[in-house]
Motif scaffolding. Structure first.
Motif, short mmCIF file in Angstrom:
data_model
loop_
_atom_site.label_atom_id
_atom_site.label_comp_id
_atom_site.label_asym_id
_atom_site.label_seq_id
_atom_site.Cartn_x
_atom_site.Cartn_y
_atom_site.Cartn_z
N ARG A 259 0.87 -1.18 0.00
CA ARG A 259 0.00 0.00 0.00
C ARG A 259 0.90 1.23 0.00
O ARG A 259 1.65 1.46 0.94
CB ARG A 259 -0.92 0.00 1.21
N ILE A 260 0.81 2.02 -1.07
CA ILE A 260 1.74 3.13 -1.27
C ILE A 260 0.95 4.43 -1.29
O ILE A 260 0.14 4.65 -2.19
CB ILE A 260 2.53 2.95 -2.57
N PRO A 261 1.18 5.33 -0.33
CA PRO A 261 0.43 6.60 -0.29
C PRO A 261 0.74 7.47 -1.52
O PRO A 261 1.86 7.46 -2.05
CB PRO A 261 0.94 7.27 0.99
N LEU A 262 -0.25 8.24 -1.93
CA LEU A 262 -0.09 9.21 -3.02
C LEU A 262 0.08 10.60 -2.42
O LEU A 262 -0.68 11.00 -1.53
CB LEU A 262 -1.31 9.17 -3.94
N THR A 263 1.08 11.33 -2.90
CA THR A 263 1.38 12.66 -2.36
C THR A 263 1.70 13.63 -3.49
O THR A 263 1.92 13.23 -4.63
CB THR A 263 2.60 12.61 -1.41
N ASN A 264 1.71 14.90 -3.12
CA ASN A 264 2.13 15.99 -4.05
C ASN A 264 1.42 15.99 -5.39
O ASN A 264 2.08 15.90 -6.43
CB ASN A 264 3.64 15.92 -4.25
N PRO A 265 0.10 16.08 -5.42
CA PRO A 265 -0.80 16.21 -4.28
C PRO A 265 -1.32 14.85 -3.82
O PRO A 265 -1.30 13.87 -4.57
CB PRO A 265 -1.94 17.05 -4.86
N ALA A 266 -1.81 14.83 -2.58
CA ALA A 266 -2.59 13.68 -2.13
C ALA A 266 -3.91 13.65 -2.91
O ALA A 266 -4.42 14.69 -3.33
CB ALA A 266 -2.87 13.79 -0.63
N ILE A 267 -4.42 12.45 -3.14
CA ILE A 267 -5.70 12.30 -3.84
C ILE A 267 -6.74 11.93 -2.78
O ILE A 267 -6.61 10.89 -2.12
CB ILE A 267 -5.64 11.21 -4.92
N ALA A 268 -7.74 12.77 -2.62
CA ALA A 268 -8.74 12.53 -1.56
C ALA A 268 -10.11 12.25 -2.17
O ALA A 268 -10.59 13.00 -3.04
CB ALA A 268 -8.83 13.73 -0.63
N TYR A 269 -10.71 11.15 -1.72
CA TYR A 269 -12.10 10.87 -2.07
C TYR A 269 -12.95 11.48 -0.96
O TYR A 269 -12.86 11.07 0.19
CB TYR A 269 -12.36 9.37 -2.18
N PRO A 270 -13.81 12.47 -1.28
CA PRO A 270 -14.60 13.11 -0.25
C PRO A 270 -15.81 12.26 0.14
O PRO A 270 -16.61 11.87 -0.71
CB PRO A 270 -15.03 14.42 -0.90
N ILE A 271 -15.92 11.96 1.41
CA ILE A 271 -17.03 11.16 1.93
C ILE A 271 -18.08 12.09 2.52
O ILE A 271 -17.77 12.94 3.36
CB ILE A 271 -16.54 10.18 3.01
N SER A 272 -19.31 11.94 2.08
CA SER A 272 -20.42 12.74 2.59
C SER A 272 -21.43 11.84 3.30
O SER A 272 -21.47 10.62 3.08
CB SER A 272 -21.11 13.49 1.46
N LEU A 273 -22.25 12.48 4.12
CA LEU A 273 -23.29 11.77 4.85
C LEU A 273 -24.62 12.46 4.57
O LEU A 273 -24.75 13.67 4.80
CB LEU A 273 -22.98 11.78 6.35
N ILE A 274 -25.59 11.71 4.06
CA ILE A 274 -26.92 12.24 3.78
C ILE A 274 -27.84 11.84 4.93
O ILE A 274 -27.88 10.67 5.32
CB ILE A 274 -27.45 11.70 2.44
N MET A 275 -28.60 12.83 5.44
CA MET A 275 -29.49 12.59 6.57
C MET A 275 -30.69 13.54 6.47
O MET A 275 -30.66 14.47 5.65
CB MET A 275 -28.75 12.83 7.89
#
Length: 316
Positions: A259-275
């Motif tokens: 498992r190799i982290p991604l950097t410069n830039p980091a890649i972020a999957y945005p997690i949302s919560l529906i309520m």
């Protein structure tokens, strides 16, 4: 069988008077009398005889009482199990290995008194998951409707947390020895993410990701599950995939996956919560507040266009 008639019978037997049972139930004495009369017709026996002080159980009534009490107890438990605000907080996650499930488990370990029910709704379209929230089948869902105009007015969607991505590859992959990787270093390498459904949030995420960094994401083939994917990665010299840093995967030690982290830039999957927008389950507030304490991705971070770097907001 009319369970409210059974409840009226139990209360009348316990209190000894139909009027007292009616007062307890918030109905008229006539309504209690009708319920019990209907129950007696259904059973074909008399349950009470009238006496000067009220009512008294017949022999058949005495035989029926213990079972009737069990019926009332089980009905009450069943209602409690599904009524929002009284039943367990029910949250939909994409999968039990997902970052959402991992973080909920971490929260529950810190707050074991929380009555929590984690479920997985087997749908790809986030609008269907949102419909389950509107129907009260779940109290919240970890899904994202990327077009704000498509979110029903009676629902709210809050940013929960970012899930940084990592490259997952076998020991023979050309990038296997790297400690970190930049998105640019992934160009030309085959990234296999099978089974991406069109018009889903993750489908849109990968469309934007490949465009932003000129990546080769292969979505060919059905998704046969994590085990099949891990098997393929362990044996391959050119195959890799992307996983969330908090996603939980377990594989045999001999696979030696990296498992190799991604950097410069980091890649972020945005997690949302529906309520629900109004009167969400009271158990959601501390969980949403817990998201604020999660460590954000370090340094520069890429997110898809629908995401903003704002913190999650508390459920009200």
């Amino acid at each position: 069988m009319d369970t409210e008639a059974v409840r009226s019978f139990v209360l009348a037997a316990t209190l000894g008077q139909l009027q007292h049972a009616a007062d307890e139930l918030g109905v008229t004495q006539q309504a209690v009398s009708k319920r019990i009369a209907g129950l007696e017709r259904e059973l074909g026996v008399r349950l009470f005889t009238r006496i000067s002080r009220g009512v008294e159980l017949t022999l058949d009534g005495q035989a029926f009482l213990a079972h009737a009490r069990d019926v009332v107890t089980h009905v009450d438990r069943a209602v409690t199990a599904v009524r929002p605000g009284s039943r367990a907080l029910r949250i939909d996650v994409l999968g039990l290995r997902s970052a959402q499930a991992v973080i909920l488990h971490d929260y529950w370990r810190a707050h074991p008194e929380t009555d929590l029910d984690v479920v997985t709704i087997r749908v790809d379209d986030p609008r269907q998951a949102a419909a389950a929230v509107r129907a009260g089948d779940v109290d919240a869902t970890f899904r994202t409707i990327t077009d704000p105009a498509a979110l029903p007015d009676d629902l709210q969607m809050v940013r929960a947390f970012d899930s940084p991505l990592e490259l997952l590859a076998g020991p023979h992959h050309p990038l296997a020895a790297a400690r970190t990787l930049t998105p640019a270093q992934l160009r030309g390498h085959r990234i296999w993410v099978p089974g991406i459904a069109p018009r889903t949030e993750w489908g849109e995420f990968y469309d934007q990701l490949t465009t932003a960094f000129d990546l080769r994401v292969d979505t060919a083939g059905p998704n046969f599950g994590a085990e099949v994917l891990l098997d393929a990665l362990a044996e391959s010299t050119d195959l890799a995939t992307l996983v969330g840093s908090r996603d939980r995967y377990v594989w045999p030690a001999g696979y030696d996956l990296r498992r190799i982290p991604l950097t410069n830039p980091a890649i972020a999957y945005p997690i949302s919560l529906i309520m629900p927008r109004t009167r969400p389950h009271p158990g959601l507030r501390p969980i949403v507040s817990h998201f604020r304490n999660l460590t954000p991705p370090p340094g520069k971070t890429w997110r898809p266009s629908w995401a903003t770097p704002s913190d999650a907001t508390a459920a009200s």
